[in-house]
Design an enzyme around this catalytic site. Structure first.
Site, PDB file in Angstrom:
ATOM      1  N   TYR A 100     -16.293  16.375 -15.197  1.00 15.60           N
ATOM      2  CA  TYR A 100     -16.660  15.002 -14.900  1.00 15.60           C
ATOM      3  C   TYR A 100     -17.628  14.988 -13.715  1.00 15.60           C
ATOM      4  CZ  TYR A 100     -16.338  10.037 -14.106  1.00 15.60           C
ATOM      5  OH  TYR A 100     -16.657   8.717 -13.946  1.00 15.60           O
ATOM      6  N   LYS A 158      -8.849   5.374 -19.104  1.00 14.78           N
ATOM      7  CA  LYS A 158      -9.278   5.774 -20.432  1.00 14.78           C
ATOM      8  C   LYS A 158      -8.129   5.569 -21.438  1.00 14.78           C
ATOM      9  CE  LYS A 158     -12.845   6.788 -17.939  1.00 14.78           C
ATOM     10  NZ  LYS A 158     -13.065   8.100 -17.374  1.00 14.78           N
ATOM     11  N   ASP A 204      -7.688  18.419 -15.212  1.00 15.02           N
ATOM     12  CA  ASP A 204      -8.054  17.050 -15.566  1.00 15.02           C
ATOM     13  C   ASP A 204      -7.844  16.939 -17.075  1.00 15.02           C
ATOM     14  OD1 ASP A 204      -9.299  14.683 -16.312  1.00 15.02           O
ATOM     15  OD2 ASP A 204     -10.930  14.877 -14.868  1.00 15.02           O
ATOM     16  N   ARG A 236       0.822  -1.218   0.000  1.00 18.28           N
ATOM     17  CA  ARG A 236       0.000   0.000   0.000  1.00 18.28           C
ATOM     18  C   ARG A 236       0.856   1.267   0.000  1.00 18.28           C
ATOM     19  NH1 ARG A 236      -1.691   1.900   4.571  1.00 18.28           N
ATOM     20  NH2 ARG A 236      -2.158  -0.126   5.481  1.00 18.28           N
TER      21      ARG A 236
HETATM   22  C1  LIG Z   1     -13.522   8.693 -16.218  1.00 19.02           C
HETATM   23  C2  LIG Z   1     -13.104  10.042 -15.849  1.00 19.02           C
HETATM   24  C3  LIG Z   1     -12.735  10.348 -14.540  1.00 19.02           C
HETATM   25  C4  LIG Z   1     -12.831   9.344 -13.412  1.00 19.02           C
HETATM   26  O1  LIG Z   1     -11.933   8.289 -13.580  1.00 19.02           O
HETATM   27  P1  LIG Z   1     -12.187   6.806 -13.030  1.00 19.02           P
HETATM   28  O2  LIG Z   1     -10.972   6.071 -13.448  1.00 19.02           O
HETATM   29  O3  LIG Z   1     -13.461   6.306 -13.637  1.00 19.02           O
HETATM   30  O4  LIG Z   1     -12.314   6.913 -11.542  1.00 19.02           O
HETATM   31  C5  LIG Z   1     -12.304  11.631 -14.282  1.00 19.02           C
HETATM   32  N1  LIG Z   1     -12.249  12.580 -15.233  1.00 19.02           N
HETATM   33  C6  LIG Z   1     -12.608  12.319 -16.500  1.00 19.02           C
HETATM   34  C7  LIG Z   1     -12.532  13.407 -17.505  1.00 19.02           C
HETATM   35  C8  LIG Z   1     -13.045  11.053 -16.853  1.00 19.02           C
HETATM   36  O5  LIG Z   1     -13.414  10.800 -18.110  1.00 19.02           O
END
Ligand SMILES: *Cc1c(COP(=O)(O)O)cnc(C)c1O
Length: 360
Positions: free
Chosen positions: A99, A184, A159, A47
Site C-alpha cells: 500500500y 474496505k 497487512d 479517546r
Molecule cells: C486502504 C488500504 C490501507 C489504508 O487504509 P485506510 O483506511 O485508507 O487508512 C492499507 N492497506 C491496504 C492494503 C489498503 O487497501
C-alpha cells in the site's frame, strides 16, 4: 466454532439495560466515576476507549484468532500507531509491492521517528508483508515468512486487508500482528473509515500500541465502530460472492485480446496460486490487469465502463475500477497501463458485459 458463526456472534452480548439484540451505539465522550474516583466500569473518556469500540475489538480478535485487537480511525492510523510504538532504531523491511501510504510514511517520517528501512530479512526487526498485495496481487507465503522472521528475532506484521479474516488468518500461520483497513471489506459498504490491528499475544507490543492510541488519538469513533461491527456480520457471505465474481471477471479478462496480463491469485497462471490455495479459503474480490496499450488507451477503457465506478478504495458492494498510477501520483511504481478492479456483488454477467464493451 466455524468462522461464519464467530463473525455473527462475537461482541454481541445482549444489552443489559434494554435487552436490545443489535448493539447500542454509545456516543458519550465521558463516563461516570465512582465515589472514590475509580472508574469501575472500565471507561473514562472516549479517546481512551468506548463501549462500542470495545465490542468491535472483541469481534476483531475473534475473527482473526487473536489474543487481543485494537480498532483505529483508519488503516493508516493503525499502521502508524504500530510503527510509532517500535523502539527507536528499529529496522523495518517493507515489501516492494505494498500500500503506497506505508511507503510514503517510510520516506517522509521514518527518519523523524527514529526508524530505518531494513535491506533484507536477516537485518530486520520488523518484517512487513502484504498479501494479496496492492496493486499487483502478489502472494506471500505467510508461514514461511513467519519462520524466517522468528529465526532472526524479528516480528512479522501482515497487512491482510485484501484477504480479510474470512479468507486467511495470518496469526494462525505464525504472524505476530495482522492489520486491516476496515474501510474496505470489513466495513463492506463504502461508507465508513477504520483500521485494526490484531495481536497473537496480549504482550508488550499490544500494550505499547494501546498506549500510543490513547496519546496520539487514532481511536475509532463509536459510530464508525458500530458500522464496522455491522459489516463483520455479513463478511463471509459477501466474500463468497466477491471471490466467485472476481474469478469470472479474471477468466474473462485473461481471454481478452486487449489484455496483456491479469493479476488474480485464483488463476492457475498466477505465480502465487499454489500458496494462495494453501493459505486462503478463496481468492477474494481484488484483481488488476495490464492493457495492451498506452496510458491514454488505458484511461479510455476505464472511462467507458458504465457499471464499474471510477474511484479509489475497494471492498464495497459496488464494483470499482481505478487507474492506480494516477491515484498514487509522483513516485508511483505501478505500471501506467494497469487498471485495478474491486469486483462487487452485482451479477457477474453484467460485470463481464460492461468490461467487454469498455475494452471494445
Ligand atoms: C486502504 C488500504 C490501507 C489504508 O487504509 P485506510 O483506511 O485508507 O487508512 C492499507 N492497506 C491496504 C492494503 C489498503 O487497501
Amino acid at each position: 466454532m466455524h468462522f461464519e458463526t464467530k463473525a455473527i456472534h462475537a461482541g454481541t452480548h445482549i444489552d443489559e439495560e434494554t435487552g436490545a439484540v443489535a448493539p447500542p451505539i454509545h456516543l458519550s465522550t465521558t463516563f461516570e466515576r465512582n465515589d472514590d474516583g475509580a472508574a469501575s466500569r472500565g471507561y473514562v473518556y472516549v479517546r481512551e476507549g468506548n463501549p462500542t469500540q470495545s465490542r468491535l475489538e472483541e469481534a476483531l480478535a475473534a475473527i482473526d484468532s487473536a489474543a487481543a485487537a485494537l480498532a483505529f480511525g483508519s488503516g493508516m492510523g493503525a499502521g502508524a500507531a504500530l510503527l510509532q510504538s517500535l523502539p527507536a532504531g528499529s529496522r523495518v523491511l517493507l515489501p516492494d509491492d505494498c500500500y503506497y501510504g506505508y511507503r510514503a510514511l517510510a520516506n517522509d517520517y521514518f527518519e523523524r521517528w527514529g526508524l530505518q528501512l531494513a535491506r533484507d530479512a536477516s537485518s530486520a526487526d520488523v518484517i512487513w508483508a502484504e498479501t494479496p498485495s496492492n496493486p499487483l496481487l502478489q502472494i506471500v507465503d505467510i508461514a514461511a515468512l513467519a519462520e524466517t522472521a522468528h529465526a532472526n528475532g524479528a516480528i512479522l506484521v501482515v497487512d491482510g486487508t485484501f484477504g480479510t479474516p474470512a479468507l486467511q488468518r495470518p496469526l494462525d500461520l505464525g504472524a505476530d500482528v495482522v492489520l486491516h483497513s476496515t474501510t474496505k471489506y470489513l466495513g463492506g459498504h463504502s461508507d465508513v473509515q477504520g483500521g485494526s490491528l490484531a495481536f497473537r499475544e496480549r504482550g508488550a507490543l499490544y500494550e505499547h500500541v494501546l498506549h500510543a492510541r490513547k496519546l496520539i488519538g487514532g481511536v475509532a469513533s463509536p459510530f464508525n465502530s458500530w458500522l464496522v461491527l455491522r459489516g463483520i456480520r455479513t463478511l463471509s457471505a459477501r466474500m463468497r460472492v466477491h471471490s466467485e465474481n472476481a474469478m469470472h471477471v479474471a477468466r474473462f479478462l485473461a481471454s481478452h485480446e486487449r489484455v496483456e496480463a491479469v493479476f488474480y491469485p485464483g488463476l492457475e497462471s498466477h505465480p502465487g496460486h499454489e500458496i494462495a490455495k494453501k493459505q486462503m479459503r478463496s481468492f477474494g474480490g481484488m484483481l488488476s490487469f495490464l492493457v495492451r496499450g498506452s496510458r491514454a488507451e488505458t484511461l479510455a477503457i476505464a472511462a467507458r465502463t458504465k457499471l464499474f465506478v471510477r474511484a479509489t478504495s475497494l471492498g464495497g458492494v459496488e464494483s470499482l475500477i481505478e487507474h492506480r498510477h494516477s491515484s498514487e501520483g509522483a513516485g508511483s511504481r505501478t505500471p501506467e497501463n494497469l487498471l485495478r478492479v474491486s469486483v462487487g456483488l452485482e451479477h457477474y454477467e453484467d460485470l463481464v458485459g460492461d468490461l467487454g464493451e469498455a475494452l471494445g
